[in-house]
Design an enzyme around this catalytic site. Structure first.
Site, PDB file in Angstrom:
ATOM      1  N   GLY A 182      24.912  38.024   8.311  1.00  0.00           N
ATOM      2  CA  GLY A 182      25.194  39.160   9.180  1.00  0.00           C
ATOM      3  C   GLY A 182      24.508  38.997  10.533  1.00  0.00           C
ATOM      4  O   GLY A 182      25.092  39.289  11.581  1.00  0.00           O
ATOM      5  N   ASP A 183      23.287  38.504  10.518  1.00  0.00           N
ATOM      6  CA  ASP A 183      22.547  38.294  11.773  1.00  0.00           C
ATOM      7  C   ASP A 183      23.202  37.182  12.601  1.00  0.00           C
ATOM      8  O   ASP A 183      23.279  37.275  13.827  1.00  0.00           O
ATOM      9  CB  ASP A 183      21.085  37.933  11.475  1.00  0.00           C
ATOM     10  CG  ASP A 183      20.363  39.049  10.735  1.00  0.00           C
ATOM     11  OD1 ASP A 183      20.750  40.217  10.918  1.00  0.00           O
ATOM     12  OD2 ASP A 183      19.425  38.740   9.980  1.00  0.00           O
TER      13      ASP A 183
ATOM     14  N   THR B 110      31.176  44.066   8.860  1.00  0.00           N
ATOM     15  CA  THR B 110      31.249  42.721   8.280  1.00  0.00           C
ATOM     16  C   THR B 110      31.428  42.872   6.772  1.00  0.00           C
ATOM     17  O   THR B 110      30.827  43.744   6.134  1.00  0.00           O
ATOM     18  CB  THR B 110      29.998  41.876   8.614  1.00  0.00           C
ATOM     19  OG1 THR B 110      28.838  42.522   8.091  1.00  0.00           O
ATOM     20  CG2 THR B 110      29.836  41.681  10.106  1.00  0.00           C
TER      21      THR B 110
ATOM     22  N   VAL C 179       8.101  36.916   8.449  1.00  0.00           N
ATOM     23  CA  VAL C 179       7.899  35.568   7.929  1.00  0.00           C
ATOM     24  C   VAL C 179       8.335  35.601   6.463  1.00  0.00           C
ATOM     25  O   VAL C 179       7.828  36.396   5.671  1.00  0.00           O
ATOM     26  CB  VAL C 179       6.415  35.144   8.051  1.00  0.00           C
ATOM     27  CG1 VAL C 179       6.219  33.748   7.477  1.00  0.00           C
ATOM     28  CG2 VAL C 179       5.992  35.178   9.510  1.00  0.00           C
TER      29      VAL C 179
ATOM     30  N   GLY D 191      24.478  26.543   4.273  1.00  0.00           N
ATOM     31  CA  GLY D 191      23.141  25.939   4.194  1.00  0.00           C
ATOM     32  C   GLY D 191      22.120  26.961   3.719  1.00  0.00           C
ATOM     33  O   GLY D 191      22.369  28.169   3.768  1.00  0.00           O
TER      34      GLY D 191
HETATM   35  P1  ATP Z   1      22.948  39.345   5.290  1.00  0.00           P
HETATM   36  O1  ATP Z   1      22.389  40.707   4.969  1.00  0.00           O
HETATM   37  O2  ATP Z   1      22.918  38.385   4.145  1.00  0.00           O
HETATM   38  O3  ATP Z   1      22.454  38.783   6.565  1.00  0.00           O
HETATM   39  P2  ATP Z   1      25.336  40.831   5.754  1.00  0.00           P
HETATM   40  O4  ATP Z   1      25.618  41.489   4.439  1.00  0.00           O
HETATM   41  O5  ATP Z   1      24.765  41.651   6.834  1.00  0.00           O
HETATM   42  O6  ATP Z   1      24.510  39.510   5.547  1.00  0.00           O
HETATM   43  P3  ATP Z   1      27.984  39.798   5.556  1.00  0.00           P
HETATM   44  O7  ATP Z   1      28.982  40.870   5.730  1.00  0.00           O
HETATM   45  O8  ATP Z   1      27.690  39.322   4.174  1.00  0.00           O
HETATM   46  O9  ATP Z   1      26.678  40.204   6.333  1.00  0.00           O
HETATM   47  O10 ATP Z   1      28.449  38.507   6.378  1.00  0.00           O
HETATM   48  C1  ATP Z   1      28.601  38.501   7.782  1.00  0.00           C
HETATM   49  C2  ATP Z   1      29.781  37.618   8.149  1.00  0.00           C
HETATM   50  O11 ATP Z   1      29.528  36.287   7.696  1.00  0.00           O
HETATM   51  C3  ATP Z   1      31.096  38.028   7.507  1.00  0.00           C
HETATM   52  O12 ATP Z   1      31.758  39.019   8.255  1.00  0.00           O
HETATM   53  C4  ATP Z   1      31.833  36.693   7.495  1.00  0.00           C
HETATM   54  O13 ATP Z   1      32.427  36.460   8.755  1.00  0.00           O
HETATM   55  C5  ATP Z   1      30.717  35.675   7.273  1.00  0.00           C
HETATM   56  N1  ATP Z   1      30.554  35.353   5.836  1.00  0.00           N
HETATM   57  C6  ATP Z   1      29.660  35.880   4.972  1.00  0.00           C
HETATM   58  N2  ATP Z   1      29.804  35.346   3.733  1.00  0.00           N
HETATM   59  C7  ATP Z   1      30.813  34.454   3.838  1.00  0.00           C
HETATM   60  C8  ATP Z   1      31.451  33.563   2.913  1.00  0.00           C
HETATM   61  N3  ATP Z   1      31.076  33.478   1.631  1.00  0.00           N
HETATM   62  N4  ATP Z   1      32.461  32.789   3.366  1.00  0.00           N
HETATM   63  C9  ATP Z   1      32.855  32.841   4.663  1.00  0.00           C
HETATM   64  N5  ATP Z   1      32.301  33.655   5.585  1.00  0.00           N
HETATM   65  C10 ATP Z   1      31.296  34.447   5.181  1.00  0.00           C
END
Ligand code: ATP
Length: 303
Positions: free
Chosen positions: A251-252, A220, A11, A285
């Site tokens: 990422g999720d 990612t 949460v 968002g």
């Molecule tokens: P979090 O920990 O915040 O959930 P993460 O670090 O695990 O995220 P990221 O690699 O930041 O995951 O993002 C996952 C995917 O989201 C990227 O591979 C991309 O496709 C999309 N994404 C993230 N940030 C952006 C952005 N600024 N513009 C467009 N696509 C994005």
């Protein structure tokens, strides 16, 4: 059931602050929001909101947050038959402090998530056996993650392992028994101890893991997109250009959407393109689950 997410729920307790209180000081803050999160729950919601039949194996605490978490999962049509409450333990919570420049400080208290054990997989075995795909992360005990991988392997179920948060103690041999290993750049860096600033560096770090026997490595890369690497292949997926407001949970979103498309098409590159579109929308968002598009919104985005 299509997908079982065996993982965490949290949460989010988000305080929007002007200043961080000093030791012994009490300050007023202008706003507060509560949200449902946790890597496992976020990934389950992303897949379910698109129409996947998802079950969640997770533990909630013995507190007011538990009911809210279960209600939220049910709202997305997620099966919660095997979500259990742990007596005398708090739910997983994440107090988050967001300052005026949108910088955040986050505490994670895993609470009941630490009590998800191999015995819980046995308890849900009959239902789990019917799934096509497991999604796992590392906010639950590693022994449970390993047990789930063994269970999946012995029942012909495919596995996505998202090594988040990064753990140096992860036994990479288990990752080799998964169909997909999906870290972000930071997790790749921590797991390999190698820099990941450029695509060349990412590829070099990836090679270290692939040489150990990983099947499909999908990294990612935030606003730089995502890349799928195998021993003999590299496929780069461009990001969708958007104005990012809040990237938490991107990422999720990517993993849940990838899973939904992959179980239908078995087309990895195409599923990554869909995941990239879904995740890009999510960064426009605020919040995690609340920023994910619903099925109708996603259909419109695809046009
Ligand atoms: P979090 O920990 O915040 O959930 P993460 O670090 O695990 O995220 P990221 O690699 O930041 O995951 O993002 C996952 C995917 O989201 C990227 O591979 C991309 O496709 C999309 N994404 C993230 N940030 C952006 C952005 N600024 N513009 C467009 N696509 C994005």
């Amino acid at each position: 059931m299509d997908i079982a997410v065996i993982g965490s729920n949290m949460v989010d307790l988000i305080a929007y602050i002007n200043d961080m209180p000093k030791m012994g000081e009490t300050l007023e803050a202008p706003d507060f929001k509560m949200g449902c999160g946790g890597k496992g729950a976020n990934q389950a919601v992303a897949a379910a909101t698109l129409g996947a039949k998802v079950m969640m194996l997770t533990k909630v605490g013995d507190d007011i947050f538990a009911e809210n978490t279960i209600r939220n999962l049910k709202q997305y049509g997620i099966n919660t038959d095997y979500v259990e409450s742990v007596e005398g333990v708090s739910s997983g919570v994440a107090p988050i402090f967001v300052d005026q420049s949108s910088q955040n400080r986050i505490l994670i208290i895993k609470g009941a998530n630490q009590y998800l054990k191999p015995a819980d997989i046995d308890r849900a075995a009959e239902q789990l056996k019917q799934c096509k795909l497991f999604i796992l992360q590392l906010e639950i005990p590693l022994e449970t993650v390993y047990y789930a991988i063994d269970f999946a392997n012995s029942h012909g179920i495919q596995v996505i392992l998202n090594p988040a948060p990064a753990s140096k103690t992860l036994d990479i041999r288990y990752a080799c028994h998964c169909d997909f290993f999906m870290p972000n750049e930071t997790e790749l860096e921590i797991l390999t101890g190698l820099p990941v600033q450029s695509m060349e560096e990412i590829q070099a770090a990836a090679s270290v893991l692939l040489s150990k026997g990983l099947k499909n490595l999908i990294v990612t890369l935030g606003d730089k997109g995502a890349v799928w690497l195998t021993e003999d292949k590299k496929v780069f997926i461009e990001p969708y250009p958007v104005k990012a407001v809040d990237t938490s949970g991107a990422g999720d979103a990517f993993i849940g959407c990838f899973a939904y498309h992959y179980i239908q098409s078995h087309d990895i590159a195409e599923s990554m393109k869909m995941a990239s579109l879904f995740a890009a929308y999510s960064v426009t968002g605020q919040g995690t689950q609340s920023s994910y598009p619903n099925k109708d919104q996603f259909e419109q985005l695809k046009q």
